[in-house]
Structure formats: C-alpha cells, structure tokens
Write a protein that holds these residues in place. Structure first.
Motif, mmCIF file in Angstrom:
data_model
loop_
_atom_site.group_PDB
_atom_site.id
_atom_site.type_symbol
_atom_site.label_atom_id
_atom_site.label_comp_id
_atom_site.label_asym_id
_atom_site.label_seq_id
_atom_site.Cartn_x
_atom_site.Cartn_y
_atom_site.Cartn_z
ATOM 1 N N LEU A 1 -18.004 14.710 -24.449
ATOM 2 C CA LEU A 1 -19.074 14.015 -24.654
ATOM 3 C C LEU A 1 -19.105 13.069 -23.484
ATOM 4 O O LEU A 1 -20.151 12.421 -23.223
ATOM 5 C CB LEU A 1 -18.904 13.280 -25.803
ATOM 6 C CG LEU A 1 -18.978 13.964 -27.301
ATOM 7 C CD1 LEU A 1 -18.870 13.008 -28.494
ATOM 8 C CD2 LEU A 1 -20.281 14.644 -27.328
ATOM 9 N N TRP A 2 -18.187 13.073 -22.758
ATOM 10 C CA TRP A 2 -18.308 12.131 -21.359
ATOM 11 C C TRP A 2 -19.417 12.518 -20.458
ATOM 12 O O TRP A 2 -20.015 11.897 -19.618
ATOM 13 C CB TRP A 2 -16.977 12.210 -20.602
ATOM 14 C CG TRP A 2 -15.943 11.174 -21.136
ATOM 15 C CD1 TRP A 2 -14.870 11.890 -21.916
ATOM 16 C CD2 TRP A 2 -15.812 9.684 -21.289
ATOM 17 N NE1 TRP A 2 -14.087 10.677 -22.453
ATOM 18 C CE2 TRP A 2 -14.584 9.583 -21.973
ATOM 19 C CE3 TRP A 2 -16.384 8.845 -20.406
ATOM 20 C CZ2 TRP A 2 -14.307 8.252 -22.067
ATOM 21 C CZ3 TRP A 2 -15.975 7.430 -20.724
ATOM 22 C CH2 TRP A 2 -15.019 7.317 -21.502
ATOM 23 N N THR A 3 -19.506 13.956 -20.691
ATOM 24 C CA THR A 3 -20.632 14.432 -19.606
ATOM 25 C C THR A 3 -22.071 14.232 -20.065
ATOM 26 O O THR A 3 -23.154 14.768 -19.325
ATOM 27 C CB THR A 3 -20.566 15.837 -19.324
ATOM 28 O OG1 THR A 3 -20.409 16.687 -20.510
ATOM 29 C CG2 THR A 3 -19.055 16.148 -18.527
ATOM 30 N N ALA B 1 -15.478 12.094 -37.541
ATOM 31 C CA ALA B 1 -14.782 11.314 -36.654
ATOM 32 C C ALA B 1 -15.328 11.742 -34.934
ATOM 33 O O ALA B 1 -15.315 12.923 -34.725
ATOM 34 C CB ALA B 1 -13.368 11.368 -36.384
ATOM 35 N N LEU B 2 -15.565 10.684 -34.313
ATOM 36 C CA LEU B 2 -16.068 11.014 -32.844
ATOM 37 C C LEU B 2 -15.438 10.180 -31.879
ATOM 38 O O LEU B 2 -15.338 9.062 -32.213
ATOM 39 C CB LEU B 2 -17.578 11.128 -32.816
ATOM 40 C CG LEU B 2 -18.496 11.893 -33.637
ATOM 41 C CD1 LEU B 2 -19.916 11.567 -33.421
ATOM 42 C CD2 LEU B 2 -18.340 13.185 -32.891
ATOM 43 N N THR B 3 -14.895 10.436 -30.867
ATOM 44 C CA THR B 3 -14.223 9.815 -29.682
ATOM 45 C C THR B 3 -15.065 9.930 -28.161
ATOM 46 O O THR B 3 -15.614 10.778 -28.060
ATOM 47 C CB THR B 3 -12.957 10.411 -29.477
ATOM 48 O OG1 THR B 3 -12.121 10.355 -30.696
ATOM 49 C CG2 THR B 3 -12.183 9.683 -28.466
ATOM 50 N N ALA B 4 -14.952 8.659 -27.835
ATOM 51 C CA ALA B 4 -15.797 8.361 -26.347
ATOM 52 C C ALA B 4 -17.280 8.700 -26.447
ATOM 53 O O ALA B 4 -17.829 9.486 -25.516
ATOM 54 C CB ALA B 4 -15.051 9.271 -25.464
ATOM 55 N N PHE C 1 -16.957 4.445 -29.374
ATOM 56 C CA PHE C 1 -17.822 4.560 -28.315
ATOM 57 C C PHE C 1 -17.501 4.119 -26.904
ATOM 58 O O PHE C 1 -16.482 3.384 -26.817
ATOM 59 C CB PHE C 1 -19.191 3.573 -28.613
ATOM 60 C CG PHE C 1 -20.025 3.951 -29.809
ATOM 61 C CD1 PHE C 1 -20.964 4.918 -29.584
ATOM 62 C CD2 PHE C 1 -19.654 3.811 -31.165
ATOM 63 C CE1 PHE C 1 -21.825 5.422 -30.871
ATOM 64 C CE2 PHE C 1 -20.289 3.871 -32.297
ATOM 65 C CZ PHE C 1 -21.378 4.870 -32.109
ATOM 66 N N THR C 2 -17.964 4.622 -25.858
ATOM 67 C CA THR C 2 -18.102 4.398 -24.415
ATOM 68 C C THR C 2 -18.421 2.670 -24.325
ATOM 69 O O THR C 2 -19.183 2.315 -25.050
ATOM 70 C CB THR C 2 -18.442 5.177 -23.514
ATOM 71 O OG1 THR C 2 -19.692 5.250 -23.551
ATOM 72 C CG2 THR C 2 -17.701 6.645 -23.656
ATOM 73 N N ALA D 1 -22.520 1.709 -24.991
ATOM 74 C CA ALA D 1 -23.150 2.623 -26.013
ATOM 75 C C ALA D 1 -24.178 1.979 -26.906
ATOM 76 O O ALA D 1 -23.901 0.871 -27.331
ATOM 77 C CB ALA D 1 -22.012 3.516 -26.532
ATOM 78 N N SER D 2 -24.769 2.920 -27.590
ATOM 79 C CA SER D 2 -25.604 2.254 -28.784
ATOM 80 C C SER D 2 -25.493 3.228 -29.850
ATOM 81 O O SER D 2 -25.115 4.411 -29.884
ATOM 82 C CB SER D 2 -26.869 2.373 -28.247
ATOM 83 O OG SER D 2 -27.410 3.523 -27.928
ATOM 84 N N LEU D 3 -25.423 2.563 -31.199
ATOM 85 C CA LEU D 3 -25.856 3.220 -32.510
ATOM 86 C C LEU D 3 -27.167 2.766 -32.903
ATOM 87 O O LEU D 3 -27.425 1.608 -33.159
ATOM 88 C CB LEU D 3 -24.589 2.796 -33.227
ATOM 89 C CG LEU D 3 -24.784 3.495 -34.616
ATOM 90 C CD1 LEU D 3 -24.667 4.914 -34.635
ATOM 91 C CD2 LEU D 3 -23.685 2.679 -35.715
ATOM 92 N N ASN D 4 -28.074 3.883 -33.224
ATOM 93 C CA ASN D 4 -29.278 3.640 -33.903
ATOM 94 C C ASN D 4 -29.369 4.649 -35.016
ATOM 95 O O ASN D 4 -29.623 5.768 -34.830
ATOM 96 C CB ASN D 4 -30.265 3.872 -32.721
ATOM 97 C CG ASN D 4 -31.844 3.531 -33.462
ATOM 98 O OD1 ASN D 4 -31.940 3.019 -34.403
ATOM 99 N ND2 ASN D 4 -32.805 3.765 -32.760
#
Length: 71
Positions: free
Chosen positions: A10-12, A31-34, A57-58, A61-64
C-alpha cells in the motif's frame, strides 16, 4: 456482500476507496498496515461498516466513512 483481500504494497498507492452500491450493504474491514488513506462511501440503502482489526495509517493519512450522503 463484497469481499476483497488487499495484498499489495500500500505504500505505492494513494489509498483505498470503497463505493457501495444501492441496497443494504455490509462492509467489513480487517487489519491494515501503513495505509495512506481509506474512504468508504455507503450509497443508497441502510449500510453497515465494521472495523475488525487494527488499522495503522501513514503520516498525513485520512479516514472518511460517509454513510449519510446517499446517491
């Protein structure tokens, strides 16, 4: 119900957007990382979003999670 496994780096990516359709949708997020950002749009109907794991989150980052603005 739609099921999707995200296994790539997900970094890319700039983030993940989930757009539910009409009807009553159930969205389960594990679960999610980065994660750069996460957007969940409910669409029409009575939708349910459940977070079932730790999400990291990095920076910046945002959560909506939008279940109010139905199409």
């Amino acid at each position: 119900m739609i099921s999707c496994n995200v296994a790539n780096d997900l970094w890319t990516n700039s983030g993940i957007t989930i757009n539910a359709a009409n009807g009553n949708d159930t969205i389960n997020i594990g679960a999610l990382t980065a994660l750069p950002s996460l957007t969940v749009n409910g669409g029409t109907g009575d939708d349910t979003v459940t977070f079932k794991g730790d999400i990291t989150f990095t920076a910046g980052a945002s959560l909506n999670v939008n279940l109010q603005d139905d199409d």
